[in-house]
Scaffold this active site. Sequence first.
Site, PDB file in Angstrom:
ATOM      1  N   GLY A   1       0.862  -1.145  -0.099  1.00  0.00           N
ATOM      2  CA  GLY A   1      -0.299   0.050   0.023  1.00  0.00           C
ATOM      3  C   GLY A   1       0.743   1.342  -0.081  1.00  0.00           C
ATOM      4  O   GLY A   1       0.522   2.054   0.580  1.00  0.00           O
ATOM      5  N   ALA A   2       1.976   1.169  -0.722  1.00  0.00           N
ATOM      6  CA  ALA A   2       2.868   2.465  -0.495  1.00  0.00           C
ATOM      7  C   ALA A   2       2.726   3.389  -1.838  1.00  0.00           C
ATOM      8  O   ALA A   2       3.495   4.415  -1.622  1.00  0.00           O
ATOM      9  CB  ALA A   2       4.365   1.641  -0.834  1.00  0.00           C
ATOM     10  N   SER A   3       2.035   3.375  -2.590  1.00  0.00           N
ATOM     11  CA  SER A   3       2.005   4.373  -3.530  1.00  0.00           C
ATOM     12  C   SER A   3       1.216   5.637  -3.224  1.00  0.00           C
ATOM     13  O   SER A   3       1.616   6.682  -4.084  1.00  0.00           O
ATOM     14  CB  SER A   3       1.233   3.734  -4.826  1.00  0.00           C
ATOM     15  N   ARG A   4       0.437   5.599  -1.943  1.00  0.00           N
ATOM     16  CA  ARG A   4      -0.305   7.045  -1.666  1.00  0.00           C
ATOM     17  C   ARG A   4      -0.310   6.901  -0.236  1.00  0.00           C
ATOM     18  O   ARG A   4       0.027   5.971   0.526  1.00  0.00           O
ATOM     19  CB  ARG A   4      -1.506   7.072  -2.193  1.00  0.00           C
TER      20      ARG A   4
ATOM     21  N   SER B   1      -6.032   1.098  13.183  1.00  0.00           N
ATOM     22  CA  SER B   1      -6.948   2.636  13.226  1.00  0.00           C
ATOM     23  C   SER B   1      -7.529   2.494  14.425  1.00  0.00           C
ATOM     24  O   SER B   1      -7.603   1.561  15.054  1.00  0.00           O
ATOM     25  CB  SER B   1      -7.732   2.615  12.020  1.00  0.00           C
TER      26      SER B   1
ATOM     27  N   TYR C   1     -15.114  -1.637   8.479  1.00  0.00           N
ATOM     28  CA  TYR C   1     -13.711  -1.319   8.643  1.00  0.00           C
ATOM     29  C   TYR C   1     -13.458  -1.453  10.073  1.00  0.00           C
ATOM     30  O   TYR C   1     -12.281  -1.895  10.487  1.00  0.00           O
ATOM     31  CB  TYR C   1     -13.747   0.304   8.223  1.00  0.00           C
TER      32      TYR C   1
ATOM     33  N   LYS D   1     -10.220  -3.588  11.189  1.00  0.00           N
ATOM     34  CA  LYS D   1      -9.058  -3.017  11.757  1.00  0.00           C
ATOM     35  C   LYS D   1      -8.920  -3.555  13.478  1.00  0.00           C
ATOM     36  O   LYS D   1      -7.774  -3.948  13.841  1.00  0.00           O
ATOM     37  CB  LYS D   1      -9.324  -1.456  12.159  1.00  0.00           C
TER      38      LYS D   1
END
Length: 180
Positions: A14-17, A141, A153, A157
């Site tokens: 999940g590194a792109s943003r 989270s 979610y 989490k």
Amino acid sequence: MDLELNGKLCLVSGASRGIGRAIAIELAREGGRVAAVARGRGDLDALIGALPGAGHTAIVADAATAEGAGAAIDGCVAVLGGIDVVVTVVGKSFARTASAMDDADLASSLDMNLWSAARVAQRAVPHLIARGGGSITMLSSIWGREAGGAPGYNTAKAAVIALAKALARHYARHAIRVNS
């Protein structure tokens, strides 16, 4: 600050943003070699171009799938030569209310948030053991501990937090630190 990451082999899913991108940049600033994993080539290429240092790689894979998690780990090991640090960042919220949540929404929340972290971590463990230990950080989270976020979610989490605790207890004997 010296986090003793110089030369460490780091994988960030999940590194792109967003948070994943920021983590990849900081790992590289600390001297780590980064394998950045995400679904889209364009954002990954831009990230790799922004990372300080050399020896980084972009891996296009969907960590929310078993095949993608395997491709992420295999790609990291093939290019970097191993793994010392794993950071699982992939996450997304779906239905915003309990009345809007259905089976598909909950399954998507679990796939994206829990299974992506579980699959990447489990596939990384043999490589961490081979290098004498390492660390896994699973981003969760506040909504994994408190009420208020989207119900699927929140559930996913909370499961990430519980999974990290279980993995930490189990893999401590292999010098693998697991945090959430």
